[in-house]
Enzyme design. Structure first.
Site, PDB file in Angstrom:
ATOM      1  N   GLY A 187       3.267  -4.165   2.671  1.00  0.00           N
ATOM      2  CA  GLY A 187       4.076  -3.712   1.531  1.00  0.00           C
ATOM      3  C   GLY A 187       5.396  -4.469   1.504  1.00  0.00           C
ATOM      4  NE  ARG A 223      -0.411  -1.950   1.643  1.00  0.00           N
ATOM      5  CZ  ARG A 223       0.681  -1.691   2.360  1.00  0.00           C
ATOM      6  NH1 ARG A 223       0.733  -2.045   3.617  1.00  0.00           N
ATOM      7  NH2 ARG A 223       1.706  -1.068   1.814  1.00  0.00           N
ATOM      8  CG  ASP A 280       1.902  -1.474  13.900  1.00  0.00           C
ATOM      9  OD1 ASP A 280       2.417  -2.061  14.864  1.00  0.00           O
ATOM     10  OD2 ASP A 280       0.862  -0.800  13.978  1.00  0.00           O
ATOM     11  CB  THR A 295       8.022  -1.349   7.352  1.00  0.00           C
ATOM     12  OG1 THR A 295       7.719  -0.088   6.723  1.00  0.00           O
ATOM     13  CG2 THR A 295       8.486  -1.039   8.762  1.00  0.00           C
ATOM     14  CB  ILE A 296      10.863   0.798   2.926  1.00  0.00           C
ATOM     15  CG1 ILE A 296       9.522   1.424   2.576  1.00  0.00           C
ATOM     16  CG2 ILE A 296      11.161  -0.409   2.067  1.00  0.00           C
ATOM     17  CD1 ILE A 296       9.546   2.187   1.248  1.00  0.00           C
ATOM     18  CG  ASP A 297       7.027   3.562   5.768  1.00  0.00           C
ATOM     19  OD1 ASP A 297       7.590   3.627   4.666  1.00  0.00           O
ATOM     20  OD2 ASP A 297       5.795   3.744   5.910  1.00  0.00           O
ATOM     21  CG  ASP A 334       6.442   2.948  10.580  1.00  0.00           C
ATOM     22  OD1 ASP A 334       6.718   1.745  10.366  1.00  0.00           O
ATOM     23  OD2 ASP A 334       5.430   3.502  10.119  1.00  0.00           O
ATOM     24  NE  ARG A 386       0.132   3.895   4.682  1.00  0.00           N
ATOM     25  CZ  ARG A 386       0.097   2.568   4.595  1.00  0.00           C
ATOM     26  NH1 ARG A 386       0.398   1.838   5.635  1.00  0.00           N
ATOM     27  NH2 ARG A 386      -0.216   2.000   3.476  1.00  0.00           N
TER      28      ARG A 386
HETATM   29  O1  F6P Z   1       4.843  -0.341   3.497  1.00  0.00           O
HETATM   30  C1  F6P Z   1       4.802   1.001   3.839  1.00  0.00           C
HETATM   31  C2  F6P Z   1       4.608   1.816   2.600  1.00  0.00           C
HETATM   32  O2  F6P Z   1       5.744   1.698   1.799  1.00  0.00           O
HETATM   33  C3  F6P Z   1       4.293   3.273   2.916  1.00  0.00           C
HETATM   34  O3  F6P Z   1       5.391   4.094   3.020  1.00  0.00           O
HETATM   35  C4  F6P Z   1       3.396   3.641   1.770  1.00  0.00           C
HETATM   36  O4  F6P Z   1       2.483   4.644   2.130  1.00  0.00           O
HETATM   37  C5  F6P Z   1       2.665   2.383   1.472  1.00  0.00           C
HETATM   38  O5  F6P Z   1       3.498   1.344   1.857  1.00  0.00           O
HETATM   39  C6  F6P Z   1       2.250   2.211   0.030  1.00  0.00           C
HETATM   40  O6  F6P Z   1       1.529   1.038  -0.056  1.00  0.00           O
HETATM   41  P1  F6P Z   1       1.002   0.369  -1.383  1.00  0.00           P
HETATM   42  O7  F6P Z   1       2.162  -0.352  -2.000  1.00  0.00           O
HETATM   43  O8  F6P Z   1      -0.049  -0.566  -0.918  1.00  0.00           O
HETATM   44  O9  F6P Z   1       0.526   1.469  -2.266  1.00  0.00           O
END
Ligand code: F6P
Length: 343
Positions: A10, A72, A103, A125-127, A129, A171
């Protein structure tokens, strides 16, 4: 020397700041040639890349997204994926790759490095984690956006005497929810690390009403789940790394709160990809720039199989093998601070 760079997973505000820093120092200081691979690992599998010179990498510091594109793609799920990567870099004389990712992307980087491709990782990652680093770039921008949303929601919640639920990304961990919730004065923060109890959430709302406050703001991470229940997904299927599409826990909460408290009116706002879009905040621009410079320095020193990281206020590097597959969950001491303000 020719080097490559890619961004996978992402997007996160600050990717372009990393690319800019890598290109600037690689060309000006080390006299390298830099090539950008398009759309994450897919670009390496397909041999899809283009030259990144000083002009191509200028004017993009404040720009969100990624000038390289992202995806991805998991090369290990594609026929001869890893072999095609090794062949493409060899045939084009690329001697090292800077991999910007979370990750999943860095997990692939670790395996491909073990197969013989010299590379270094940059944590994104914005998360927030990823293990091994205090902060990933993009996180502070997401927090600011979520905090601004809470500030806006507070005025409308107050005017209508409503409960407003803000569903944010996260997530597996509740970093965005926790930071935005503290900064935005949330009356309850629900995170994946702590399954929630709707009755407890209702009791916070009631406590506020009892002292004459007729609105509440609740922040919930998309990966939070009710005690004894499952995470809520909005469509079936998983991506190439096996992740489900999460979303909908905010709607679940509205329904459950209104069911239990007939006099309460609740609304939900799902912040979604707004958290990942637009310009990075200054903190993320600086962090991304420091990461980019440290990554190209690692390449120059020949220290491969490592990820640049922020520990305290210092940029260090850690072996990819010590980072991938481990998740950095929220600091529960910080959660205890947030809990003081619940209800
Ligand atoms: O990159 C992590 C994230 O932002 C998560 O928080 C979220 O669940 C996911 O990506 C969403 O991914 P996508 O843009 O593929 O829907």
């Amino acid at each position: 020397m020719k080097i490559g760079i890619l961004s996978g997973g992402g997007d996160a505000p600050g990717i372009n700041a990393v690319i800019r820093a890598v290109v600037r120092k690689a060309i000006r200081t080390y006299k390298y040639e830099v090539f950008g691979f398009r759309n994450g690992w897919r670009g390496l599998v397909d041999g899809d890349f283009f030259p990144l010179d000083l002009k191509a990498a200028s004017g993009m510091l404040p720009r969100g997204g990624s000038i390289l594109g992202t995806s991805r793609t998991n090369p290990f799920k594609h026929k001869d994926g890893p072999q095609r990567i090794l062949k493409n870099v060899k045939e084009n004389g690329i001697e090292a790759v800077v991999v910007i990712g979370g990750d999943d992307t860095l997990g692939v980087a670790h395996k491909i490095n073990e197969l013989g491709l010299p590379l270094v990782g940059v944590p994104k990652t914005i998360d927030n984690d990823l293990a091994g680093t205090d902060y990933t770039f993009g996180f502070q921008t997401a927090v600011s956006i979520a905090c601004e949303a809470l500030d806006k929601l507070q005025t409308t919640a107050e005017a209508h005497s409503r409960v407003v639920i803000l569903e944010v990304m996260g997530r597996y961990t509740g970093w965005i929810a926790l930071w935005a919730g503290i900064a935005g004065g949330a009356d309850a923060i629900l995170i994946p690390e702590r399954p929630f109890d709707v009755d407890e959430v209702c009791s916070y709302i009631r406590q506020r009403q009892a002292r004459g406050v007729n609105f509440s703001l609740i922040v919930v991470a998309e990966g939070a789940k009710p005690r004894g229940g499952d995470r809520i997904v909005y469509s079936s299927g998983v991506d190439e790394f096996g992740h489900a599409k999460l979303g909908g826990v905010g709607f679940y909460l509205v329904k459950e709160i209104e069911k239990r408290c007939k006099d309460i009116e609740a609304r939900v706002v799902v912040l979604g990809h707004i958290q990942r879009g637009g310009a990075p905040v200054a903190f993320d621009r600086v962090l991304a720039t420091r990461y980019g410079i440290a990554a190209i320095d690692l390449v120059h020193e020949g220290k491969f199989g490592r990820m640049v990281a922020l520990q305290g206020n210092k940029i260090v590097s850690v072996p990819l093998k010590d980072v991938v597959g481990k998740r950095k969950t929220v600091d529960l001491e910080l959660y205890d601070i947030a809990r003081v303000f619940f209800g």
